[in-house]
Write an enzyme that holds these catalytic residues in place. Structure first.
Site, PDB file in Angstrom:
ATOM      1  N   SER A  54      -1.205   2.714   1.304  1.00  0.00           N
ATOM      2  CA  SER A  54       0.205   2.944   1.637  1.00  0.00           C
ATOM      3  C   SER A  54       0.425   4.362   2.165  1.00  0.00           C
ATOM      4  O   SER A  54      -0.368   5.274   1.931  1.00  0.00           O
ATOM      5  CB  SER A  54       1.079   2.721   0.410  1.00  0.00           C
TER       6      SER A  54
HETATM    7  N1  SAH Z   1      -1.948   0.448  -4.096  1.00  0.00           N
HETATM    8  C1  SAH Z   1      -2.835   0.378  -2.942  1.00  0.00           C
HETATM    9  C2  SAH Z   1      -2.193  -0.200  -1.696  1.00  0.00           C
HETATM   10  C3  SAH Z   1      -1.641  -1.548  -1.896  1.00  0.00           C
HETATM   11  S1  SAH Z   1      -1.999  -2.701  -0.627  1.00  0.00           S
HETATM   12  C4  SAH Z   1      -3.418   1.735  -2.612  1.00  0.00           C
HETATM   13  O1  SAH Z   1      -3.040   2.725  -3.241  1.00  0.00           O
HETATM   14  O2  SAH Z   1      -4.280   1.798  -1.736  1.00  0.00           O
HETATM   15  C5  SAH Z   1      -1.627  -4.163  -1.557  1.00  0.00           C
HETATM   16  C6  SAH Z   1      -2.813  -4.714  -2.306  1.00  0.00           C
HETATM   17  O3  SAH Z   1      -2.353  -5.809  -3.082  1.00  0.00           O
HETATM   18  C7  SAH Z   1      -3.899  -5.268  -1.399  1.00  0.00           C
HETATM   19  O4  SAH Z   1      -5.124  -4.667  -1.705  1.00  0.00           O
HETATM   20  C8  SAH Z   1      -3.921  -6.766  -1.732  1.00  0.00           C
HETATM   21  O5  SAH Z   1      -5.202  -7.352  -1.675  1.00  0.00           O
HETATM   22  C9  SAH Z   1      -3.390  -6.762  -3.156  1.00  0.00           C
HETATM   23  N2  SAH Z   1      -2.832  -8.026  -3.616  1.00  0.00           N
HETATM   24  C10 SAH Z   1      -2.087  -8.930  -2.912  1.00  0.00           C
HETATM   25  N3  SAH Z   1      -1.764  -9.974  -3.694  1.00  0.00           N
HETATM   26  C11 SAH Z   1      -2.317  -9.739  -4.927  1.00  0.00           C
HETATM   27  C12 SAH Z   1      -2.342 -10.463  -6.159  1.00  0.00           C
HETATM   28  N4  SAH Z   1      -1.741 -11.646  -6.300  1.00  0.00           N
HETATM   29  N5  SAH Z   1      -3.001  -9.908  -7.207  1.00  0.00           N
HETATM   30  C13 SAH Z   1      -3.625  -8.711  -7.106  1.00  0.00           C
HETATM   31  N6  SAH Z   1      -3.649  -7.989  -5.946  1.00  0.00           N
HETATM   32  C14 SAH Z   1      -3.006  -8.500  -4.873  1.00  0.00           C
END
Ligand code: SAH
Length: 199
Positions: A54
């Site tokens: 992000s």
């Molecule tokens: N917090 C992260 C960025 C978030 S991107 C950072 O600091 O880099 C959002 C993430 O959520 C992605 O990696 C995606 O694979 C994950 N995601 C999406 N759906 C999910 C779910 N149901 N359970 C766990 N992770 C999930």
């Protein structure tokens, strides 16, 4: 470059605690080698599996709104690069971060290790179910968006706990803060964002 971001965060009214966490963690450890030069630009960057790390100002705004205090137990859904979990680790006692994509869970673990962070546990699982094993949590932060806050997540919140999640359709969401007060859940809207979907 990092200094420019810090001054921007100060102007945005980000707390000293969150800025201090930002200062302590090098974002370079959490981006792909080809993006290292851009690590301190205020933009989201591609990681792997079509996901993104992000934008720094979004990360600090969310952390600011989460009101994390020393010693707290925090659950993050969406570990991605592990960067947000790393910042959380400087604010909280223990962080559990769930990631649905195995390769990304491994990426996050590797990055956290490189950054020397020990109080984060990355779990490869579906975060829509939360993480019952360590529940309840003082704070829950979801870094992927959905149309609705999963009920199980609300149930895994302690009394006086706070949950933060972007809620809405794929093209744009509202950041929602939920505060648990006894049997009640108080909702607040904190503005518009665009996140990758919770799947
Ligand atoms: N917090 C992260 C960025 C978030 S991107 C950072 O600091 O880099 C959002 C993430 O959520 C992605 O990696 C995606 O694979 C994950 N995601 C999406 N759906 C999910 C779910 N149901 N359970 C766990 N992770 C999930």
């Amino acid at each position: 470059m990092k200094e420019i971001l810090i001054r921007k965060f100060e102007r945005m009214g980000i707390s000293k605690k969150v800025i201090s966490a930002f200062k302590q963690v090098d974002r370079e450890y959490f981006v792909l080698p080809e993006w290292k030069k851009a690590a301190y630009e205020d933009s989201a960057l591609p990681i792997i599996a079509e996901q993104t790390i992000s934008q720094p100002s979004t990360v600090v705004l969310m952390l600011n709104a989460l009101e994390v205090k020393e010693g707290m137990k925090v659950l993050e859904i969406g570990a991605g690069s592990g960067y947000n979990a790393a910042l959380l680790s400087k604010l909280a006692g223990k962080v559990y971060s769930i990631e649905r994509i195995k390769k990304l869970a491994e990426f996050a673990k590797k990055n956290l290790k490189k950054a020397g962070i020990k109080n984060v546990k990355v779990i490869h699982a579906d975060g829509k179910k939360g993480y019952a094993k360590e529940a309840p949590y003082d704070r829950i932060i979801v870094t992927a968006a959905a149309e609705k806050i999963p009920n199980v997540l609300l149930k895994q919140l302690k009394d006086e706990g706070v949950l933060l999640m972007p809620v809405g359709p794929a093209y744009g969401q509202e950041l929602i803060r939920v505060r648990k007060k006894g049997k009640d859940y108080l909702y607040e809207k904190l503005g518009g964002y665009v996140f990758v979907p919770l799947r």
